[in-house]
Design an enzyme around this catalytic site. Structure first.
Site, PDB file in Angstrom:
ATOM      1  N   ARG A 145      -8.508   0.999  10.020  1.00 36.20           N
ATOM      2  CA  ARG A 145      -8.209  -0.408  10.294  1.00 36.20           C
ATOM      3  C   ARG A 145      -9.297  -1.078  11.116  1.00 36.20           C
ATOM      4  O   ARG A 145      -9.222  -2.297  11.337  1.00 36.20           O
ATOM      5  CB  ARG A 145      -6.904  -0.504  11.076  1.00 36.20           C
TER       6      ARG A 145
ATOM      7  N   ARG B 169      13.084  -3.064  10.133  1.00 34.42           N
ATOM      8  CA  ARG B 169      11.958  -2.483  10.873  1.00 34.42           C
ATOM      9  C   ARG B 169      11.518  -3.516  11.900  1.00 34.42           C
ATOM     10  O   ARG B 169      11.155  -4.634  11.533  1.00 34.42           O
ATOM     11  CB  ARG B 169      10.827  -2.190   9.872  1.00 34.42           C
TER      12      ARG B 169
ATOM     13  N   LYS C 258       0.828  -1.213   0.000  1.00 32.84           N
ATOM     14  CA  LYS C 258       0.000   0.000   0.000  1.00 32.84           C
ATOM     15  C   LYS C 258       0.860   1.261   0.000  1.00 32.84           C
ATOM     16  O   LYS C 258       0.618   2.194  -0.759  1.00 32.84           O
ATOM     17  CB  LYS C 258      -0.920   0.031   1.242  1.00 32.84           C
TER      18      LYS C 258
ATOM     19  N   ARG D 240      12.209  -7.944   3.769  1.00 28.26           N
ATOM     20  CA  ARG D 240      12.249  -6.522   4.158  1.00 28.26           C
ATOM     21  C   ARG D 240      12.876  -6.370   5.548  1.00 28.26           C
ATOM     22  O   ARG D 240      13.603  -5.418   5.803  1.00 28.26           O
ATOM     23  CB  ARG D 240      10.827  -5.941   4.148  1.00 28.26           C
TER      24      ARG D 240
ATOM     25  N   ARG E 235       0.525  -9.013  13.375  1.00 26.86           N
ATOM     26  CA  ARG E 235      -0.066  -7.941  12.551  1.00 26.86           C
ATOM     27  C   ARG E 235      -1.078  -8.508  11.561  1.00 26.86           C
ATOM     28  O   ARG E 235      -2.141  -7.935  11.345  1.00 26.86           O
ATOM     29  CB  ARG E 235       1.037  -7.186  11.810  1.00 26.86           C
TER      30      ARG E 235
HETATM   31  P1  ADP Z   1       1.769  -2.233   7.885  1.00 24.60           P
HETATM   32  O1  ADP Z   1       0.647  -1.823   6.992  1.00 24.60           O
HETATM   33  O2  ADP Z   1       2.954  -2.697   7.111  1.00 24.60           O
HETATM   34  O3  ADP Z   1       1.359  -3.134   9.004  1.00 24.60           O
HETATM   35  P2  ADP Z   1       1.805   0.366   9.123  1.00 24.60           P
HETATM   36  O4  ADP Z   1       2.952   1.251   8.898  1.00 24.60           O
HETATM   37  O5  ADP Z   1       0.513   0.717   8.463  1.00 24.60           O
HETATM   38  O6  ADP Z   1       2.331  -1.031   8.668  1.00 24.60           O
HETATM   39  O7  ADP Z   1       1.499   0.195  10.680  1.00 24.60           O
HETATM   40  C1  ADP Z   1       2.486  -0.146  11.623  1.00 24.60           C
HETATM   41  C2  ADP Z   1       1.857  -0.257  13.012  1.00 24.60           C
HETATM   42  O8  ADP Z   1       1.305   1.028  13.403  1.00 24.60           O
HETATM   43  C3  ADP Z   1       0.690  -1.223  13.137  1.00 24.60           C
HETATM   44  O9  ADP Z   1       1.123  -2.535  13.360  1.00 24.60           O
HETATM   45  C4  ADP Z   1      -0.067  -0.627  14.334  1.00 24.60           C
HETATM   46  O10 ADP Z   1       0.561  -0.940  15.553  1.00 24.60           O
HETATM   47  C5  ADP Z   1       0.079   0.863  14.123  1.00 24.60           C
HETATM   48  N1  ADP Z   1      -1.021   1.436  13.310  1.00 24.60           N
HETATM   49  C6  ADP Z   1      -0.891   2.049  12.111  1.00 24.60           C
HETATM   50  N2  ADP Z   1      -2.076   2.477  11.640  1.00 24.60           N
HETATM   51  C7  ADP Z   1      -2.996   2.119  12.568  1.00 24.60           C
HETATM   52  C8  ADP Z   1      -4.413   2.248  12.654  1.00 24.60           C
HETATM   53  N3  ADP Z   1      -5.131   2.854  11.675  1.00 24.60           N
HETATM   54  N4  ADP Z   1      -5.031   1.758  13.756  1.00 24.60           N
HETATM   55  C9  ADP Z   1      -4.345   1.159  14.737  1.00 24.60           C
HETATM   56  N5  ADP Z   1      -3.013   0.987  14.710  1.00 24.60           N
HETATM   57  C10 ADP Z   1      -2.331   1.454  13.640  1.00 24.60           C
END
Ligand code: ADP
Length: 189
Positions: free
Chosen positions: A88, A133, A13, A127, A144
């Site tokens: 989410r 990361r 994404k 990655r 996740r």
């Molecule tokens: P990815 O899509 O690769 O999991 P993100 O960068 O979107 O990574 O998110 C990393 C972390 O940030 C998530 O695992 C969560 O802990 C937190 N996070 C990000 N966006 C949200 C959201 N909309 N609601 C709740 N937690 C979030």
């Protein structure tokens, strides 16, 4: 135009959002990037969410909704927002609809990147080795993915009911995925 890029963690994404931003007059609103910026800066909020993120859990709805509220104004000044990693949960989706409606805006399209979970596990392991990361390690990545399957997937019927859900094949070369995205959005460049 406001769009949501939807899919499991590591579906690509962020990569696609960045390509769209380069070629369209839109901004990327990634709650993951915003939260990581907070943790890097060591703010109070950053300290509060660091552990949750490290463990692969979801940060509370209130926090991410507030971050979107603060940042949406940037999208209004240009051609709209590409939401990436937000919403989410159904609560976040409802809050987003409300926020946009208050500003006379709406979500136009939700684009789901359809990907293969086994391939994703491999992609993310790579990655992790390359970028380090910390939430990309295989055990945390699994958490996740579970959060996605148990909470985020519930958004699909939510947007389907609004007739906004579109799907594209998310596997393959970055540019190939981008081509599909572009034809769905009818973007000419
Ligand atoms: P990815 O899509 O690769 O999991 P993100 O960068 O979107 O990574 O998110 C990393 C972390 O940030 C998530 O695992 C969560 O802990 C937190 N996070 C990000 N966006 C949200 C959201 N909309 N609601 C709740 N937690 C979030």
């Amino acid at each position: 135009m406001n769009i949501i890029l939807f899919g499991p963690p590591a579906a690509g994404k962020g990569t696609q959002a960045k390509l769209l931003v380069e070629r369209l007059n839109m901004v990327q609103l990634s709650t993951g990037d915003m939260l990581r910026a907070e943790t890097r800066a060591g703010t109070e909020l950053g300290q509060k969410v660091a552990q949750i993120m490290r463990d692969g859990g979801l940060v509370s709805d209130d926090i991410v909704i507030e971050l979107i509220k603060i940042n949406f104004a940037r999208a209004e000044k240009v051609g709209g927002a590409i939401f990436d990693g937000f919403p989410r949960t159904v609560i976040q989706a409802e809050a987003l609809d409300h926020l946009l409606a208050m500003r006379g805006a709406k979500i136009d399209k939700v684009i789901r990147l359809v990907v293969d979970e086994t391939a994703l596990m491999e992609r993310i392991a790579k990655r992790f080795l390359e970028q380090g990361r910390n939430d990309d390690n295989p055990a945390t990545y699994k958490v996740r993915l579970e959060a996605y399957n148990s909470q985020t997937q519930a958004l699909l019927p939510y947007y389907k009911a609004q007739d906004k859900l579109f799907e594209i094949e998310g596997m393959g070369e970055v540019e190939a995925v981008y081509e599909r995205l572009q034809s769905l959005l009818h973007v000419v460049h």
